[in-house]
Design an enzyme around this catalytic site. Structure first.
Site, mmCIF file in Angstrom:
data_model
loop_
_atom_site.group_PDB
_atom_site.id
_atom_site.type_symbol
_atom_site.label_atom_id
_atom_site.label_comp_id
_atom_site.label_asym_id
_atom_site.label_seq_id
_atom_site.Cartn_x
_atom_site.Cartn_y
_atom_site.Cartn_z
ATOM 1 N N ASN A 14 19.289 9.727 -47.221
ATOM 2 C CA ASN A 14 19.255 9.250 -48.627
ATOM 3 C C ASN A 14 19.791 7.914 -48.557
ATOM 4 O O ASN A 14 20.996 7.650 -48.451
ATOM 5 C CB ASN A 14 20.209 10.406 -49.360
ATOM 6 C CG ASN A 14 19.895 9.818 -50.698
ATOM 7 O OD1 ASN A 14 19.434 8.914 -51.322
ATOM 8 N ND2 ASN A 14 20.894 10.322 -51.617
ATOM 9 N N LYS A 46 19.825 5.903 -51.060
ATOM 10 C CA LYS A 46 20.149 5.379 -52.412
ATOM 11 C C LYS A 46 19.728 4.190 -52.827
ATOM 12 O O LYS A 46 18.361 3.711 -52.511
ATOM 13 C CB LYS A 46 21.858 5.576 -52.271
ATOM 14 C CG LYS A 46 22.437 7.132 -51.871
ATOM 15 C CD LYS A 46 23.741 7.400 -52.012
ATOM 16 C CE LYS A 46 24.134 8.481 -51.494
ATOM 17 N NZ LYS A 46 25.507 9.235 -51.685
ATOM 18 N N HIS A 57 20.490 15.234 -57.243
ATOM 19 C CA HIS A 57 21.713 14.829 -56.526
ATOM 20 C C HIS A 57 22.827 14.445 -57.411
ATOM 21 O O HIS A 57 22.631 13.984 -58.859
ATOM 22 C CB HIS A 57 21.286 13.205 -55.952
ATOM 23 C CG HIS A 57 22.323 12.742 -54.983
ATOM 24 N ND1 HIS A 57 23.527 12.355 -55.251
ATOM 25 C CD2 HIS A 57 22.306 12.889 -53.540
ATOM 26 C CE1 HIS A 57 24.199 12.017 -54.410
ATOM 27 N NE2 HIS A 57 23.720 12.360 -53.249
ATOM 28 N N GLU A 93 24.691 12.164 -57.873
ATOM 29 C CA GLU A 93 24.870 10.849 -58.614
ATOM 30 C C GLU A 93 24.005 10.912 -59.814
ATOM 31 O O GLU A 93 24.190 10.247 -60.900
ATOM 32 C CB GLU A 93 24.576 9.778 -57.800
ATOM 33 C CG GLU A 93 25.807 9.426 -56.716
ATOM 34 C CD GLU A 93 25.336 9.092 -55.120
ATOM 35 O OE1 GLU A 93 24.107 8.782 -55.181
ATOM 36 O OE2 GLU A 93 26.309 9.276 -54.242
ATOM 37 N N GLU A 133 26.323 19.465 -51.362
ATOM 38 C CA GLU A 133 26.739 18.107 -51.309
ATOM 39 C C GLU A 133 28.163 18.213 -52.098
ATOM 40 O O GLU A 133 27.966 18.164 -53.442
ATOM 41 C CB GLU A 133 26.004 17.097 -51.645
ATOM 42 C CG GLU A 133 24.812 17.008 -50.666
ATOM 43 C CD GLU A 133 24.489 15.230 -50.761
ATOM 44 O OE1 GLU A 133 23.970 14.797 -49.682
ATOM 45 O OE2 GLU A 133 24.193 14.730 -51.699
ATOM 46 N N GLY A 148 30.552 9.973 -49.923
ATOM 47 C CA GLY A 148 30.837 8.667 -49.530
ATOM 48 C C GLY A 148 32.581 8.201 -49.674
ATOM 49 O O GLY A 148 33.070 7.187 -49.968
ATOM 50 N N SER A 156 29.678 12.483 -46.372
ATOM 51 C CA SER A 156 30.431 11.847 -45.124
ATOM 52 C C SER A 156 30.030 12.567 -43.662
ATOM 53 O O SER A 156 30.795 12.563 -42.883
ATOM 54 C CB SER A 156 31.791 11.994 -45.628
ATOM 55 O OG SER A 156 32.547 11.154 -46.640
#
Ligand code: 13P
Length: 250
Positions: A9, A11, A95, A97, A166, A172, A212
């Site tokens: 991904n 992003k 996701h 985010e 996730e 991250g 991560s």
């Protein structure tokens, strides 16, 4: 046997020139890869640039989001038909985010998932709890709720979906979950799917871990029971870190 998937991904990273360079490197290095399905999910703006580079290779193209309608007055949105037209096979949906910054809900996740299935695309549906939820002992409650609402009423195509667990606190941050923790939640997700869609379907659905994942820790996830691969963020932006994660399966 569920075929493993390693998906990148990207992003909101990479111009078209940067995307072309990374995909060219991946195609050269991973052209013989057979055991694992490799997916790259560049931003929308780079999809049509990299699609011809991936055509005829073993690496599949995915998008990072989608709208549920085929077309219409939805400024800024991209439809499943448009993604099919560009040669996409996968779409990341829900996701964390997108949930946090773009008001994505379990309801929109469900609409999007059903829409992409109707177009023959494979959704990679993301679920996962926040740190506060984990510390309050609500992981189980929250993640099963996301699965039940986001993946409701998918019908017989449910077996083709991919789920990515996730945990938000691992994305991250450099602090990945342990293989044991990830396997436990993924086991729970599979049990929930079995209750919803039957054991056969639940056993066919591929479940990834994301958060991560790096070359140094990928083995821990790939060897944990029930985990069928990884959804990789930061480490998917360079061939030097993405290729060794894929190569684990080689
Ligand atoms: P990182 O691998 O950068 O933690 O991101 C994970 C992720 O969000 C993939 O979708």
């Amino acid at each position: 046997m569920r075929r493993p998937i390693i998906a990148g991904n990207w992003k909101m990273y990479k111009t078209t020139a940067e995307a072309r360079a990374l995909v060219s490197a991946l195609v050269t290095t991973l052209q013989d890869e057979e055991r694992v399905e490799v997916v790259v999910c560049p931003p929308f703006t780079a999809l049509s640039t990299v699609a011809p580079l991936l055509a005829g290779t073993r690496i599949a193209l995915g998008a990072q989001d989608v709208h549920w309608e085929d077309e219409g007055a939805f400024t800024g949105a991209v439809s499943p038909r448009m993604l099919v037209d560009l040669g996409c096979r996968y779409v990341i949906i829900g996701h964390s985010e997108r949930r946090a910054y773009f008001a994505e809900t379990d309801e929109t996740v469900n609409r999007k998932t059903r829409a992409v299935l109707a177009h023959g695309l494979v959704p990679i549906v993301c679920v996962g709890e926040s740190l506060a939820q984990r510390e309050a002992g609500q992981t189980r409650f929250f993640v099963t709720g996301q699965v039940r609402a986001g993946l409701a009423a998918l019908g017989e195509k449910a077996r083709t979906i991919v789920i990515a667990y996730e945990p938000i606190w691992a994305i991250g941050t450099g602090h990945s979950a342990t293989g044991k923790d990830a396997a436990e939640v993924i086991g729970l997700i599979r049990e929930t799917l079995a209750e919803m869609d039957g054991r056969d379907t639940a056993e066919a659905i591929r479940s990834l871990y994301g958060g991560s994942v790096k070359p140094e820790n990928s083995k821990e996830f790939m060897t944990s029971p029930g985990i069928d691969g990884a959804l990789v963020g930061g480490a998917s932006l360079k061939a030097e870190s993405f290729v060794p994660i894929v190569r684990y399966y080689a």
